[in-house]
Design a protein around this motif. Structure first.
Motif, PDB file in Angstrom:
ATOM      1  N   GLU A  13      26.239  43.948   0.505  1.00 43.77           N
ATOM      2  CA  GLU A  13      26.790  43.844   1.864  1.00 43.77           C
ATOM      3  C   GLU A  13      27.810  42.712   2.016  1.00 43.77           C
ATOM      4  N   PHE A  14      28.131  42.038   0.924  1.00 40.96           N
ATOM      5  CA  PHE A  14      29.052  40.890   1.011  1.00 40.96           C
ATOM      6  C   PHE A  14      30.410  41.297   1.565  1.00 40.96           C
ATOM      7  N   GLU A  15      30.987  42.355   0.999  1.00 41.60           N
ATOM      8  CA  GLU A  15      32.332  42.781   1.426  1.00 41.60           C
ATOM      9  C   GLU A  15      32.331  43.166   2.900  1.00 41.60           C
ATOM     10  N   LYS A  16      31.256  43.802   3.348  1.00 37.09           N
ATOM     11  CA  LYS A  16      31.173  44.222   4.754  1.00 37.09           C
ATOM     12  C   LYS A  16      31.147  43.016   5.677  1.00 37.09           C
ATOM     13  N   ILE A  17      30.425  41.966   5.287  1.00 38.39           N
ATOM     14  CA  ILE A  17      30.355  40.759   6.110  1.00 38.39           C
ATOM     15  C   ILE A  17      31.720  40.084   6.193  1.00 38.39           C
ATOM     16  N   VAL A  18      32.415  40.004   5.067  1.00 39.34           N
ATOM     17  CA  VAL A  18      33.749  39.406   5.064  1.00 39.34           C
ATOM     18  C   VAL A  18      34.705  40.244   5.921  1.00 39.34           C
ATOM     19  N   GLU A  19      34.587  41.559   5.809  1.00 36.97           N
ATOM     20  CA  GLU A  19      35.424  42.461   6.606  1.00 36.97           C
ATOM     21  C   GLU A  19      35.166  42.256   8.103  1.00 36.97           C
ATOM     22  N   LEU A  20      33.902  42.129   8.490  1.00 37.00           N
ATOM     23  CA  LEU A  20      33.571  41.885   9.898  1.00 37.00           C
ATOM     24  C   LEU A  20      34.124  40.547  10.376  1.00 37.00           C
ATOM     25  N   SER A  21      34.094  39.536   9.495  1.00 36.05           N
ATOM     26  CA  SER A  21      34.617  38.219   9.883  1.00 36.05           C
ATOM     27  C   SER A  21      36.129  38.273  10.092  1.00 36.05           C
ATOM     28  N   ARG A  22      36.794  39.186   9.383  1.00 37.31           N
ATOM     29  CA  ARG A  22      38.249  39.355   9.571  1.00 37.31           C
ATOM     30  C   ARG A  22      38.556  40.195  10.805  1.00 37.31           C
ATOM     31  N   ARG A  23      37.664  41.106  11.099  1.00 34.98           N
ATOM     32  CA  ARG A  23      37.837  41.965  12.278  1.00 34.98           C
ATOM     33  C   ARG A  23      37.602  41.187  13.569  1.00 34.98           C
ATOM     34  N   PHE A  24      36.674  40.215  13.505  1.00 39.97           N
ATOM     35  CA  PHE A  24      36.358  39.385  14.671  1.00 39.97           C
ATOM     36  C   PHE A  24      36.523  37.913  14.285  1.00 39.97           C
ATOM     37  N   PRO A  25      37.774  37.496  14.021  1.00 33.71           N
ATOM     38  CA  PRO A  25      38.005  36.141  13.492  1.00 33.71           C
ATOM     39  C   PRO A  25      37.557  35.053  14.462  1.00 33.71           C
ATOM     40  N   GLY A  26      36.900  34.045  13.906  1.00 33.49           N
ATOM     41  CA  GLY A  26      36.453  32.921  14.713  1.00 33.49           C
ATOM     42  C   GLY A  26      35.193  33.210  15.500  1.00 33.49           C
TER      43      GLY A  26
END
Length: 205
Positions: A44-57
């Motif tokens: 699930e690492f890539e998904k978490i990073v993707e979510l952090s980019r989708r909702f930055p900050g």
């Protein structure tokens, strides 16, 4: 700016796939400033990073290997160094974007851990992740079910200075060892029904 930070959540869980926008919006309306998204396994690492980019900050990524790994929906087992090996390249890839290494820790619940070698495997996985956190100057987001004392002692032995323990179910005296070491403890929802959590919370005031 006043508000709260959810310091440990599993926003990458499939449960949120269909309404993630609504969940984030409702979280903001409720006064949350950010969510720390913790991982359980490399998948699930890539998904978490993707979510952090989708909702930055707002969604902040934490990558780590949980002490309990799922074999199937009906079967879980303790983490091994092989589980960690799969995670290391992805942690390295995103190391500059992380706010913590987690969720990591020890879980000696009998149905997951049947032998001393299982416990030792979990310890080795936690030790390596503690080293990674120190190398990257990141805090650890720590799980410690049925293993409060061993977890606190291992963190101290490894020279960990920055740690957040969530849902800590150890004795208040053990929690105070962690407080003296500079660790933080979050208050879980179980405080409303668990006398032990209530005692730990009151002892840390």
């Amino acid at each position: 700016m006043h508000g709260y930070i959810d310091c440990h959540c599993h926003i990458s869980a499939r449960d949120f796939d269909t309404d993630i926008e609504e969940v984030v919006e409702n979280s903001k309306k409720a006064g949350l400033l950010a969510l720390l998204a913790v991982a359980e396994h490399a998948g699930e690492f890539e998904k978490i990073v993707e979510l952090s980019r989708r909702f930055p900050g707002f969604i902040l990524p934490c990558l780590g290997v949980h002490p309990v790994q799922e074999v199937s929906p009906e079967q879980q087992r303790g983490a091994t160094l092989q589980d960690l090996e799969a995670a290391l390249p992805v942690i390295e890839k995103y190391k500059d974007h992380l706010v913590a290494i987690g969720e990591v820790g020890l879980d000696f619940t009998p149905r997951y851990v049947s032998s001393d070698s299982d416990k030792e495997s979990q310890r080795q996985v936690l030790i390596r992740q503690a080293q990674i956190a120190k190398e990257l100057d990141l805090p650890l987001n720590v799980h410690s079910r049925s293993a409060g004392r061993p977890t606190i002692h291992l963190l101290k032995e490894q020279g960990v200075e920055k740690a957040l323990l969530h849902a800590f179910d150890g004795k208040p005296s053990v929690a105070m060892e962690g407080v003296k070491a500079g660790y933080f403890f979050s208050i879980p929802p179980s405080i409303i029904r668990s006398e032990q959590v209530q005692q730990s919370a009151s002892s840390q005031k």
